[in-house]
Design a protein around this motif. Structure first.
Motif, PDB file in Angstrom:
ATOM      1  N   SER B 102       0.845  -1.195   0.000  1.00 27.45           N
ATOM      2  CA  SER B 102       0.000   0.000   0.000  1.00 27.45           C
ATOM      3  C   SER B 102       0.878   1.241   0.000  1.00 27.45           C
ATOM      4  CB  SER B 102      -0.889   0.016   1.246  1.00 27.45           C
ATOM      5  OG  SER B 102      -2.041  -0.734   1.016  1.00 27.45           O
ATOM      6  N   HIS B 103       0.558   2.193  -0.877  1.00 26.69           N
ATOM      7  CA  HIS B 103       1.401   3.387  -0.963  1.00 26.69           C
ATOM      8  C   HIS B 103       0.940   4.432   0.042  1.00 26.69           C
ATOM      9  CE1 HIS B 103       2.668   2.068  -5.245  1.00 26.69           C
ATOM     10  NE2 HIS B 103       3.256   1.402  -4.298  1.00 26.69           N
ATOM     11  N   LEU B 104       1.176   4.101   1.312  1.00 24.55           N
ATOM     12  CA  LEU B 104       0.682   4.933   2.413  1.00 24.55           C
ATOM     13  C   LEU B 104       1.262   6.340   2.374  1.00 24.55           C
ATOM     14  CD1 LEU B 104       0.959   2.362   5.339  1.00 24.55           C
ATOM     15  CD2 LEU B 104      -0.864   2.645   3.694  1.00 24.55           C
ATOM     16  N   ALA B 105       2.389   6.505   1.692  1.00 25.51           N
ATOM     17  CA  ALA B 105       3.012   7.829   1.642  1.00 25.51           C
ATOM     18  C   ALA B 105       2.420   8.690   0.536  1.00 25.51           C
ATOM     19  CB  ALA B 105       4.523   7.690   1.437  1.00 25.51           C
ATOM     20  N   SER B 106       1.638   8.089  -0.337  1.00 25.34           N
ATOM     21  CA  SER B 106       1.060   8.858  -1.442  1.00 25.34           C
ATOM     22  C   SER B 106       0.140   9.951  -0.906  1.00 25.34           C
ATOM     23  CB  SER B 106       0.259   7.923  -2.362  1.00 25.34           C
ATOM     24  OG  SER B 106      -0.661   8.684  -3.125  1.00 25.34           O
ATOM     25  N   PRO B 107       0.256  11.173  -1.455  1.00 23.79           N
ATOM     26  CA  PRO B 107      -0.623  12.256  -1.009  1.00 23.79           C
ATOM     27  C   PRO B 107      -2.091  11.991  -1.341  1.00 23.79           C
ATOM     28  CG  PRO B 107       0.789  12.958  -2.829  1.00 23.79           C
ATOM     29  CD  PRO B 107       1.274  11.615  -2.408  1.00 23.79           C
ATOM     30  N   ARG B 108      -2.351  10.991  -2.173  1.00 23.02           N
ATOM     31  CA  ARG B 108      -3.741  10.671  -2.528  1.00 23.02           C
ATOM     32  C   ARG B 108      -4.265   9.448  -1.776  1.00 23.02           C
ATOM     33  NH1 ARG B 108      -2.728  12.012  -8.916  1.00 23.02           N
ATOM     34  NH2 ARG B 108      -2.502  14.259  -8.576  1.00 23.02           N
ATOM     35  N   TYR B 109      -3.479   8.980  -0.816  1.00 31.05           N
ATOM     36  CA  TYR B 109      -3.930   7.908   0.073  1.00 31.05           C
ATOM     37  C   TYR B 109      -4.440   8.593   1.334  1.00 31.05           C
ATOM     38  CZ  TYR B 109      -3.967   3.541   2.728  1.00 31.05           C
ATOM     39  OH  TYR B 109      -4.353   2.447   3.468  1.00 31.05           O
ATOM     40  N   MET B 110      -5.767   8.664   1.492  1.00 26.90           N
ATOM     41  CA  MET B 110      -6.348   9.389   2.639  1.00 26.90           C
ATOM     42  C   MET B 110      -7.265   8.464   3.418  1.00 26.90           C
ATOM     43  SD  MET B 110      -7.319  12.846   0.482  1.00 26.90           S
ATOM     44  CE  MET B 110      -6.375  13.112  -1.041  1.00 26.90           C
ATOM     45  N   GLY B 111      -6.859   7.191   3.504  1.00 32.86           N
ATOM     46  CA  GLY B 111      -7.810   6.206   3.991  1.00 32.86           C
ATOM     47  C   GLY B 111      -7.623   5.757   5.422  1.00 32.86           C
ATOM     48  N   HIS B 112      -6.418   5.763   5.927  1.00 38.37           N
ATOM     49  CA  HIS B 112      -6.206   5.228   7.264  1.00 38.37           C
ATOM     50  C   HIS B 112      -5.295   6.163   8.062  1.00 38.37           C
ATOM     51  CE1 HIS B 112      -8.533   1.574   6.914  1.00 38.37           C
ATOM     52  NE2 HIS B 112      -7.994   1.313   5.732  1.00 38.37           N
ATOM     53  N   MET B 113      -5.073   5.778   9.303  1.00 38.05           N
ATOM     54  CA  MET B 113      -4.358   6.666  10.230  1.00 38.05           C
ATOM     55  C   MET B 113      -2.850   6.573  10.014  1.00 38.05           C
ATOM     56  SD  MET B 113      -6.742   5.786  13.439  1.00 38.05           S
ATOM     57  CE  MET B 113      -8.112   6.878  13.898  1.00 38.05           C
ATOM     58  N   THR B 114      -2.446   6.857   8.800  1.00 36.26           N
ATOM     59  CA  THR B 114      -1.047   6.702   8.424  1.00 36.26           C
ATOM     60  C   THR B 114      -0.592   7.924   7.656  1.00 36.26           C
ATOM     61  OG1 THR B 114      -1.784   5.659   6.397  1.00 36.26           O
ATOM     62  CG2 THR B 114      -1.174   4.193   8.200  1.00 36.26           C
ATOM     63  N   SER B 115       0.691   8.138   7.631  1.00 40.59           N
ATOM     64  CA  SER B 115       1.266   9.188   6.797  1.00 40.59           C
ATOM     65  C   SER B 115       2.688   8.751   6.497  1.00 40.59           C
ATOM     66  CB  SER B 115       1.270  10.518   7.555  1.00 40.59           C
ATOM     67  OG  SER B 115       2.386  10.600   8.411  1.00 40.59           O
ATOM     68  N   PRO B 116       3.355   9.412   5.558  1.00 37.73           N
ATOM     69  CA  PRO B 116       4.784   9.114   5.457  1.00 37.73           C
ATOM     70  C   PRO B 116       5.414   9.561   6.767  1.00 37.73           C
ATOM     71  CG  PRO B 116       4.231  11.058   4.169  1.00 37.73           C
ATOM     72  CD  PRO B 116       2.945  10.492   4.665  1.00 37.73           C
ATOM     73  N   ILE B 117       6.433   8.869   7.232  1.00 39.81           N
ATOM     74  CA  ILE B 117       7.083   9.344   8.439  1.00 39.81           C
ATOM     75  C   ILE B 117       8.256  10.230   8.042  1.00 39.81           C
ATOM     76  CG2 ILE B 117       6.293   7.393   9.816  1.00 39.81           C
ATOM     77  CD1 ILE B 117       9.055   6.232   9.653  1.00 39.81           C
ATOM     78  N   PRO B 118       8.579  11.229   8.870  1.00 45.37           N
ATOM     79  CA  PRO B 118       9.678  12.152   8.538  1.00 45.37           C
ATOM     80  C   PRO B 118      10.945  11.385   8.180  1.00 45.37           C
ATOM     81  CG  PRO B 118       8.491  12.944  10.458  1.00 45.37           C
ATOM     82  CD  PRO B 118       7.929  11.585  10.137  1.00 45.37           C
ATOM     83  N   SER B 119      11.668  11.895   7.210  1.00 39.63           N
ATOM     84  CA  SER B 119      12.746  11.101   6.607  1.00 39.63           C
ATOM     85  C   SER B 119      13.912  10.819   7.547  1.00 39.63           C
ATOM     86  CB  SER B 119      13.235  11.767   5.321  1.00 39.63           C
ATOM     87  OG  SER B 119      13.558  13.117   5.575  1.00 39.63           O
ATOM     88  N   PHE B 120      14.043  11.572   8.638  1.00 43.99           N
ATOM     89  CA  PHE B 120      15.154  11.244   9.553  1.00 43.99           C
ATOM     90  C   PHE B 120      14.845  10.007  10.399  1.00 43.99           C
ATOM     91  CE2 PHE B 120      13.252  12.681  13.503  1.00 43.99           C
ATOM     92  CZ  PHE B 120      12.348  13.656  13.118  1.00 43.99           C
ATOM     93  N   LEU B 121      13.578   9.619  10.474  1.00 49.56           N
ATOM     94  CA  LEU B 121      13.239   8.536  11.401  1.00 49.56           C
ATOM     95  C   LEU B 121      13.741   7.154  10.986  1.00 49.56           C
ATOM     96  CD1 LEU B 121       9.778   9.760  12.738  1.00 49.56           C
ATOM     97  CD2 LEU B 121      11.885   9.461  14.053  1.00 49.56           C
ATOM     98  N   PRO B 122      13.660   6.781   9.694  1.00 45.77           N
ATOM     99  CA  PRO B 122      14.264   5.490   9.348  1.00 45.77           C
ATOM    100  C   PRO B 122      15.781   5.454   9.595  1.00 45.77           C
ATOM    101  CG  PRO B 122      12.712   6.147   7.654  1.00 45.77           C
ATOM    102  CD  PRO B 122      12.877   7.328   8.570  1.00 45.77           C
TER     103      PRO B 122
END
Lengths: 529, 529
Positions: B102-122
């Motif tokens: 699932s492309h949870l980071a896509s700006p057009r994915y507005m379905g669940h309680m997810t977002s891309p996480i800030p890039s320093f976190l990985p």
């Protein structure tokens, strides 16, 4: 348009949105978004690499700063209003945090169920976190849901060895699961107890109804060496946890187990679960799995094998006979973050019969629907990361032969240490390794070569506690300690030194170093009186 | 000698050890060890970076391969005997796994309680995994134990706002905790129920003794929108979960709550916990926290606020008034991996009174000792990764002002979408956003502008389910769906489209794109009859 292009279009005060116009909300996104999501992370990666190397290159087990001084560095409570840059933050970690963590990767750290994890895994981790798939539901994980089920199936087959048709029909079945991922062995064990409880309610509803909440609570039986997750689970469920003594090889005493079963049956108290341990936390000892499973089947009790520690050996052709009988269990716990050397957070619970997974199913209307592949139905936990990818990667990159080699070396290392302890007059080997954990103690000069009474043993225990603490504080090498009744001393509880020989980088030299380090510290303690 | 030097000394058949000499164990470590632990990971890092970019650069919400075809790629069960190299493994992921997540980071994915996480976190994640500290005990975590307690204290103070002296004496106290980290909100909520149960046993032992296991079980009360973790927790504990209807703003109906309380008290059934929700999963609605806490205190019931979704707003000066009254709760759940945008696995449970942490304490002799800083005593889970470091990093790098900006933008985005829905005749807005979640539905042409009866609504629900599935399959944009009784339609249960506006990269254009995408798909469905 991709993320990078999008971010190039973002200016500090971004697009003003006349359609909304509410105070404080007329901005689609700020410069912060660019910083947080658009930045190339190369410089951060290099910076983190430096911190990692410092940690990995240390042979000290810990630093020697007193724990109170470390504590005092972590008293501030202000969350900064303005964020700092990542470099400055990492500088702070390098200064205040990393020097004072435990050097679990050190070849001279032999104290707990930890090892350095293979170097490809933190890289897989970056991918796990970037994808951030949530395996609770298909809509947030898709292929990774199937991958998780696949990798659970791979280990299920190693344990239970059902045939091709069995796996073809159950591996990716919508309505049931061969097992579940959990955050760790504790939740896997609690999941097993929960399943056992529900199965008992289904099979003996009247007996359970009469028992719950009374003084004759439903019973869980295992040895005195049961992991404390069973205390937690029994406590949560309102069950009585009955612990049976172990024999001189630290396995559950089968006669005592039979007696206990008979006693509860006569009292009409339902036995919901009998637990066998494959790798006790204290000694690594393995119960007689076959005998226990057969006993449990005879009395129609659910039988669970807690193989959190020992379960990984299922992959080792040369050592899997240690787990003989595990295939008869109803449920099995394995911790991927123990002998499989994955990062923390990789607990596994397996169901011999996949219909057992239905005992604890829950749904929710906004997701986790009965007619979907949503895995959240089967788990006590809700949202979960796809830690299955670590296991998937390790099975493919290390392979069965690789694990077999690693385990064989690890068990050899434990035997070496046992012999090295035996060869030194200063030590008494209490629990020879049945796997790769052993327990021993230091005998101060004054107590050597003579019969020890209760008071002597208490003194020796005090001495070993002081020795373990002094060694821990010195920080050049590390073992942990436990406190358990020991048969050869009339079940007197003794403080024991406990070594875990999991780290593939630990050499015989390191083992000798650790034992000599202990002798040296002990002599100073003896000299100081 | 450091790890790298050590590894340079390892040869394929390593040191032969004549002291041990057991078959198959006379080898300290193999060439595999070198491959797994000694390799420089630079090439792996670069390889993973390519996979990450592909994922991050996609604007599709999902690929369009039918789910059964994806499933069929994950049927193999053989664990390879010989491991493969990392590159080959990553090629396989790129081919079979990553395109179908699932492309949870896509700006057009507005379905669940997810977002891309800030890039320093990985990148912080690589450090978390390399250190692999286990916060269950001091001996495996040291400084990170104090850091975890510190960061819990930081948020505790934002919630409860006690004074300096309070935190000086409790923040790093050995015998109690201000809160605990959990693998997620479910375990935090279950921990709260467990605490409430134990407090009830301590305060009203006779009443609890008479109630447990009977038809008058101890009761947990909350609204019909309670997260399903409460079903699981009530089930585990043997409690009765009583759900009260909501008002037309999707908050618990306070009169109905008062009535329920009165009814259980008259029946002599102990109320162990009243739950208020700060951010329902379906609508993001927030119960009247202050009124509920006061009610609970009046009847001496433990009061828990499930702020898994909404709790992050405590950091937002402009929006924290949405959580008014939260400081009166006994326990509070917040999920770091929701609005705080951390990777999955960052649940938090806070205790207003740190002595509450003692209600569920468990020890173990080999570690997790009463006289230590071992955090395992306070948690249902055992071994745990130091996910606190993600929170620590985010609080320092994003800062309070940063979170305030992110939330304010996110709430603005939800209001924009509500207006955009209202402005389109094709849609009916069912739940305007009280935060950054909203619910709506598509009204097929034939049903627009006329009163809707039960049968009409059932048809419309079927249509919306088909629409959501078709949109999901097409994969260009994504919202989820739920199924809930709606007051304005005489509590008929309706299928609703549910949008979560968390992703900071989602622009108004993306919202318009999604709504237009739905209209287009709906028209095709209508045309097809």
């Amino acid at each position: 348009m991709n993320l990078k292009e999008r971010n190039m279009n973002v200016n500090i005060n971004a697009v003003s949105d006349s359609e909304v116009g509410l105070a404080g909300t007329n901005q689609e996104s700020s410069s912060l978004t660019e910083t947080l999501f658009g930045a190339d992370t190369l410089s951060i990666r290099q910076r983190v690499e430096a911190s990692r190397s410092t940690f990995l290159n240390s042979t000290d087990a810990t630093d020697d700063m007193p724990i109170e001084n470390i504590r005092d560095k972590f008293m501030a409570l202000d969350i900064p209003s303005q964020g700092s840059n990542v470099d400055a933050y990492l500088d702070k970690l390098d200064q205040d945090v990393l020097p004072h963590c435990s050097h679990l990767a050190s070849p001279r750290y032999m104290g707990h169920m930890t090892s350095p994890i293979p170097s490809f895994l933190p890289e897989i981790g970056r991918l796990v976190q970037t994808l951030n798939q949530n395996v609770v539901k298909m809509e947030t994980s898709r292929s990774l849901t199937f991958l998780e089920r696949q990798v659970i199936g791979m280990l299920h087959r190693e344990i239970f060895r059902f045939d091709h048709e069995f796996y073809q029909s159950h591996l990716q079945s919508i309505s049931e699961a061969l097992g579940i991922f959990t955050s760790g062995g504790t939740l896997a064990n609690i999941g097993a107890l929960w399943t056992a409880w529900r199965r008992a309610q289904d099979r003996h509803p009247a007996q359970m109804q009469q028992s719950v909440g009374t003084l004759n609570k439903p019973v869980i039986i295992g040895s005195e060496l049961l992991h404390y997750s069973f205390d937690k689970g029994a406590h949560l469920l309102g069950a009585h946890l009955h612990k049976v003594p172990v024999n001189d090889r630290f396995q559950i005493d089968l006669d005592a187990l039979r007696e206990a079963i008979e006693q509860f049956r006569q009292a009409g108290q339902p036995i919901i679960c009998i637990v066998a341990i494959a790798g006790t936390t204290d000694y690594g000892s393995v119960d007689d799995l076959r005998a226990i499973c057969e006993l449990a089947h005879d009395v129609e009790a659910h039988v669970h094998v807690d193989a959190a520690w020992g379960g990984g050996l299922i992959l080792s052709e040369r050592n899997r006979s240690l787990l003989d009988g595990i295939e008869l269990a109803d449920t099995v716990t394995i911790d991927g973050h123990k002998q499989l050397m994955l990062p923390l957070g990789c607990g596994l619970l397996f169901f011999r019969d996949p219909t057992f997974s239905q005992a604890t199913v829950h749904h929710a209307p906004y997701a986790v629907r009965a007619t979907s592949y949503d895995q959240g139905r089967f788990t006590l936990e809700g949202s979960r990361p796809v830690n299955a990818l670590y296991l998937h990667a390790a099975l493919h990159i290390i392979g069965k032969q690789g694990y077999d080699d690693l385990y064989t070396e690890s068990l050899g290392r434990a035997r070496y240490m046992a012999q090295a302890i035996d060869a030194r007059a200063e030590f008494e080997l209490i629990a020879p390794p049945s796997m790769n954990i052993l327990a021993y103690r230091y005998i101060p000069q004054a107590y050597r070569g003579k019969p020890l009474d209760e008071q002597d043993n208490n003194h020796i225990s005090q001495f070993n506690i002081a020795l373990q603490k002094a060694q821990r504080q010195k920080g050049d090498s590390f073992v942990s300690r436990t406190f358990r009744p020991i048969k050869r001393y009339q079940n007197q509880s003794l403080a024991l030194l406990r070594a875990v020989l999991l780290n593939p980088l630990t050499k015989h030299d390191d083992i000798d170093f650790l034992l000599n380090d202990q002798i040296q510290i002990a002599r100073s303690l003896e000299a100081a009186g």
